[in-house]
Scaffold this motif. Structure first.
Motif, PDB file in Angstrom:
ATOM      1  N   ALA A 252       0.827  -1.205   0.000  1.00 13.56           N
ATOM      2  CA  ALA A 252       0.000   0.000   0.000  1.00 13.56           C
ATOM      3  C   ALA A 252       0.862   1.255   0.000  1.00 13.56           C
ATOM      4  CB  ALA A 252      -0.934  -0.007   1.216  1.00 13.56           C
ATOM      5  N   ALA A 253       1.961   1.223   0.735  1.00 13.50           N
ATOM      6  CA  ALA A 253       2.867   2.371   0.762  1.00 13.50           C
ATOM      7  C   ALA A 253       3.529   2.575  -0.594  1.00 13.50           C
ATOM      8  CB  ALA A 253       3.922   2.175   1.848  1.00 13.50           C
ATOM      9  N   ARG A 255       2.424   1.716  -3.541  1.00  9.56           N
ATOM     10  CA  ARG A 255       1.423   2.229  -4.477  1.00  9.56           C
ATOM     11  C   ARG A 255       1.147   3.702  -4.224  1.00  9.56           C
ATOM     12  NH1 ARG A 255      -3.906  -1.259  -4.723  1.00  9.56           N
ATOM     13  NH2 ARG A 255      -3.930  -0.617  -2.535  1.00  9.56           N
ATOM     14  N   SER A 256       1.122   4.096  -2.965  1.00 12.09           N
ATOM     15  CA  SER A 256       0.870   5.491  -2.620  1.00 12.09           C
ATOM     16  C   SER A 256       2.048   6.381  -3.023  1.00 12.09           C
ATOM     17  CB  SER A 256       0.605   5.611  -1.121  1.00 12.09           C
ATOM     18  OG  SER A 256       0.353   6.938  -0.740  1.00 12.09           O
ATOM     19  N   VAL A 566      -3.717  -1.600   5.181  1.00  9.03           N
ATOM     20  CA  VAL A 566      -3.956  -0.856   3.943  1.00  9.03           C
ATOM     21  C   VAL A 566      -3.890   0.643   4.188  1.00  9.03           C
ATOM     22  CG1 VAL A 566      -5.672  -0.331   2.170  1.00  9.03           C
ATOM     23  CG2 VAL A 566      -5.296  -2.697   2.870  1.00  9.03           C
ATOM     24  N   VAL A 567      -4.621   1.116   5.177  1.00  7.57           N
ATOM     25  CA  VAL A 567      -4.748   2.559   5.392  1.00  7.57           C
ATOM     26  C   VAL A 567      -3.460   3.147   5.968  1.00  7.57           C
ATOM     27  CG1 VAL A 567      -6.057   4.344   6.589  1.00  7.57           C
ATOM     28  CG2 VAL A 567      -7.230   2.339   5.677  1.00  7.57           C
ATOM     29  N   ARG A 570      -0.815   3.194   3.257  1.00  5.70           N
ATOM     30  CA  ARG A 570      -1.097   4.245   2.282  1.00  5.70           C
ATOM     31  C   ARG A 570      -0.738   5.615   2.833  1.00  5.70           C
ATOM     32  NH1 ARG A 570      -6.851   3.605   0.556  1.00  5.70           N
ATOM     33  NH2 ARG A 570      -7.319   4.590   2.565  1.00  5.70           N
ATOM     34  N   GLY A 573       3.044   6.070   3.032  1.00  5.72           N
ATOM     35  CA  GLY A 573       3.594   6.368   1.716  1.00  5.72           C
ATOM     36  C   GLY A 573       3.379   7.818   1.323  1.00  5.72           C
ATOM     37  N   GLU A 574       2.201   8.355   1.613  1.00  6.60           N
ATOM     38  CA  GLU A 574       1.944   9.763   1.313  1.00  6.60           C
ATOM     39  C   GLU A 574       2.871  10.668   2.110  1.00  6.60           C
ATOM     40  OE1 GLU A 574      -2.152  10.522   2.018  1.00  6.60           O
ATOM     41  OE2 GLU A 574      -2.867   9.268   0.372  1.00  6.60           O
ATOM     42  N   GLU A 638     -11.069  -2.867   1.062  1.00 13.20           N
ATOM     43  CA  GLU A 638     -10.520  -2.151  -0.080  1.00 13.20           C
ATOM     44  C   GLU A 638     -11.562  -1.249  -0.736  1.00 13.20           C
ATOM     45  OE1 GLU A 638      -8.767  -4.890  -2.750  1.00 13.20           O
ATOM     46  OE2 GLU A 638      -7.067  -5.321  -1.450  1.00 13.20           O
ATOM     47  N   GLU A 642     -12.683   4.042   1.340  1.00 17.41           N
ATOM     48  CA  GLU A 642     -12.776   5.305   0.626  1.00 17.41           C
ATOM     49  C   GLU A 642     -14.104   6.008   0.872  1.00 17.41           C
ATOM     50  OE1 GLU A 642     -10.317   6.550  -0.821  1.00 17.41           O
ATOM     51  OE2 GLU A 642      -8.979   4.823  -0.790  1.00 17.41           O
TER      52      GLU A 642
END
Length: 718
Positions: A252-253, A255-256, A566-567, A570, A573-574, A638, A642
């Motif tokens: 997830a990181a 991808r972010s 996941v969260v 993510r 990573g941001e 998933e 959102e």
């Protein structure tokens, strides 16, 4: 040269003092004899008899002796310095010639190269040792390179020494300076947080001057890599984004990071042999597959009938690790089968289990956790350990699948999420193969630490209906191997025989890097302590099971579920790309007891807290199978993470009390309270309503009637 100057400075005061003393004696002698200074001076030169004349002669002799001795000492010192100078120049000339010869051969030296032109800057003084070979090598990086001062020509070298100096200053000196510069810059580059100098210096050393290998030990040797092509040759020496761990949080990181920085170069290092994959299907859908080769394909059918792989992306999605530096638009590379054993946070680098070092700009620790084991099993002999599975990875699934097809009985120790899911999955298989499946746990009912007692009892009966023999309030005392069987001795005297054991007693966060990295581990919850941005240091983040974060509503926590991975991955990573966002998300988790019963939960769900449950009669659409069919995915988080809750419309149908649905908990909502405030919610066979539950917990309000709150979930609609 310097020695002569120092000797002269020592002798000059002595000569001046002697001359002054002589003049004083002459005057004193003249006054005593009633003669003029001129006469006494003449007597001093001719040496007439008298006390004053004898003293003068003594001083003259002393001055002369001192002058002669000083001259002899100066001559010997100059001669010795000249000889040492010649020997030194000859020695450096031989080194230069030797280094020039080695340049044309395969480089094999392990010592730093010498720098000859920096040596003759100053002739050795009397305080320096005669042999300076080792000292010059050690001091080469800090030797001054500017020419000597004008005092240098005090001692002129001989013709041989001049020839040696001229030879030493010729062509071989230039490559030696470049080689020394390369070796001296390597240690600084390893600790420089900027990646560019490291990459440029390594490429230059490999292409332009292959003979000039760094003197310091390096993580990758170009020569041996070309000849034998070991595994370490494929490991990049630097990664702008380094992600430790190959699980959901890392993917997830990655991808972010790529979403915010399209040209980012990301390296994932995992000790598993597989590419990043999702873990929930290992204890859920994979067991219900009709494909006999499921252990090879690792593809499964979701409850809605759609097929997918447990891997997040196919191999073509990733680039090879050796292409990380050269890929035009960057990419994500995965280094499998490698474990990070040491972390240098000051030097911005890590060390792998094979000794290879990788430097980084920014790093994410997503090491997850390792399954806990029972002390009774850890103390047992090798045969017991050999017949025990700690369920966590793909290899564990493959191994247990093989055991379930050959063994006569399997005992699952643990009544939590993993244990209950595996019990139901293996129970379904037992009806076809005659496999005996036993589940034992210390609680009074299945999921006893999470569900309220009445719902735990109902779940226990559900598991029994799946063909599982349930043993409640079971505390394991010892496990032994006897007559090709495992004997589980309980503390209350009960004895259970089985062929294989699955220990599903929880997860221990993997914080092995905390000691070498100097990172703080939470004493209460375990895991690396991080701030609101999931940072442990200025350029180090932690996500997933290994992160102990601060929840602005519920306090410091550590969560071990897919949605949190996941969260948090993510968000990390941001933030690694400069977002600086706090972690305010309330993560959820879910568990399915087969395709017909499932639940989703959020917040603190602890059976020791007061609970209020509101239930209704379930319909055909109130099952995990129907929920996945509606959402189009088998991993519910998933799609739901959102979503946000916006003005939910409550149902006008009257709520049913718990007492009226005592024996039929088809679907419902369970509220967990702390100080009369809702801190946790379980949606029992209620799906696609998690944003509403998240908003209730975020508001943190006290509710007078939770039946009214339950209407927000529309559990009474047809």
């Amino acid at each position: 040269m310097l020695t002569c100057r120092s000797v002269w400075r020592k002798l000059t005061p002595l000569a001046r003092a002697s001359s002054t003393l002589c003049r004083q004696n002459v005057r004193r002698a003249g006054f005593n004899n009633g003669r003029s200074v001129r006469v006494q001076t003449a007597h001093m030169s001719t040496g007439p008899a008298g006390g004053g004349g004898r003293q003068t002669q003594i001083y003259v002799l002393l001055v002369g002796a001192a002058a002669v001795g000083g001259g002899i000492y100066a001559y010997q010192t100059v001669k010795g310095d000249q000889q040492r100078y010649e020997e030194r120049m000859a020695q450096m000339l031989s080194r230069s010639q030797k280094a020039a010869e080695q340049e044309t051969a395969v480089p094999t030296q392990s010592e730093p190269p010498d720098v000859p032109e920096t040596e003759p800057e100053a002739a050795p003084s009397s305080e320096e040792p005669i042999s300076l070979a080792s000292d010059s090598e050690a001091a080469a990086p800090t030797e001054p390179t500017e020419p000597l001062s004008a005092d240098e020509p005090v001692v002129e070298p001989t013709s041989e020494a001049a020839a040696a100096a001229a030879a030493a200053a010729e062509a071989p000196a230039a490559p030696l300076v470049e080689e020394a510069a390369a070796s001296e810059s390597s240690p600084a580059e390893l600790t420089d947080p900027s990646p560019a100098p490291v990459e440029e210096s390594e490429s230059a050393a490999a292409v332009e001057t292959p003979a000039a290998e760094p003197a310091e030990p390096q993580p990758e040797v170009v020569e041996s890599a070309v000849e034998s092509t070991p595994a370490s040759a494929k490991i990049p020496s630097h990664a702008p984004y380094l992600l430790i761990g190959g699980g959901t949080a890392s993917f997830a990181a990655a991808r972010s990071i790529r979403a915010r920085d399209p040209n980012a170069r990301v390296l994932i290092v995992t000790d598993e042999p597989d590419l990043p994959y999702m873990r929930p299907p290992l204890s859920k859908e994979l067991w219900f597959s009709d494909d006999s080769s499921v252990t090879e394909t690792l593809r499964f059918k979701q409850w809605n009938g759609k097929e997918r792989s447990i891997f997040f992306q196919p191999p073509s999605f990733y680039i090879q690790p050796e292409e990380l530096d050269s890929a035009e638009n960057g990419g994500v590379a995965v280094l499998t089968g490698k474990k990070v054993t040491h972390m240098d946070v000051r030097g911005n680098k890590v060390k792998l289990d094979d000794g290879t070092e990788i430097s980084y700009n920014k790093c994410l620790i997503a090491t997850g956790g390792v399954p806990r084991n029972l002390q009774a099993i850890e103390r047992a002999d090798e045969e017991v350990i050999k017949r025990t599975t700690l369920f966590r990875k793909i290899d564990d699934f493959k191994s247990l699948d093989n055991v379930s097809r050959n063994a006569k009985s399997i005992t699952i120790i643990g009544g939590g999420f993993m244990g209950s899911e595996l019990a139901c999955a293996l129970g379904r298989r037992s009806t076809e193969s005659g496999l005996e499946v036993v589940q034992m746990f210390p609680e009074k009912g299945n999921m006893g630490k999470v569900l309220p007692e009445y719902l735990s009892n109902w779940t226990t009966e559900k598991v029994k209906r799946e063909g599982v023999k349930v043993i409640k309030e079971a505390l394991v005392k010892s496990v032994t191997f006897k007559d090709d069987k495992l004997e589980i001795q309980l503390k209350d005297g009960r004895l259970v025989e089985t062929d294989h054991i699955v220990a599903a007693v929880g997860l221990e966060p993997n914080v092995d890097l905390a000691k070498s990295a100097g990172l703080e581990v939470d004493s209460d919850f375990g895991g690396f302590r991080v701030n609101a941005e999931l940072q442990a240091r200025s350029n180090i983040w932690v996500a997933g099971d290994a992160a102990c974060f601060y929840d602005i509503r519920l306090g410091r926590r550590r969560v071990e579920h897919h949605d949190h991975a996941v969260v948090s991955g993510r968000l990390a990573g941001e933030n690694m790309t400069g977002a600086n966002k706090p972690y305010w998300h309330q993560s959820m988790f879910w568990s399915d007891l087969g395709p017909d019963v499932g639940y989703e939960a959020i917040g603190i769900v602890d059976s020791s807290l007061p609970t209020v449950g509101v239930f209704a009669k379930a319909t055909a659409k109130d099952t995990p199978k129907a929920a996945t069919e509606k959402s189009g995915t088998g991993i519910r988080s998933e799609s739901e993470t959102e979503d946000t809750a916006v003005s939910p419309v409550a149902s006008t149908t009257p709520a049913a009390a718990v007492e009226q649905q005592r024996d039929n908990y088809g679907k419902g909502v369970i509220f967990y309270l702390r100080d009369k405030v809702v801190v946790g919610i379980i949606l029992w066979n209620v799906f696609n309503r998690m944003p509403i539950a998240r908003k209730i917990i975020k508001d943190g309000e006290e509710h007078a009637d939770l039946n009214e709150v339950a209407k927000l979930f529309n559990i009474h609609e047809d």
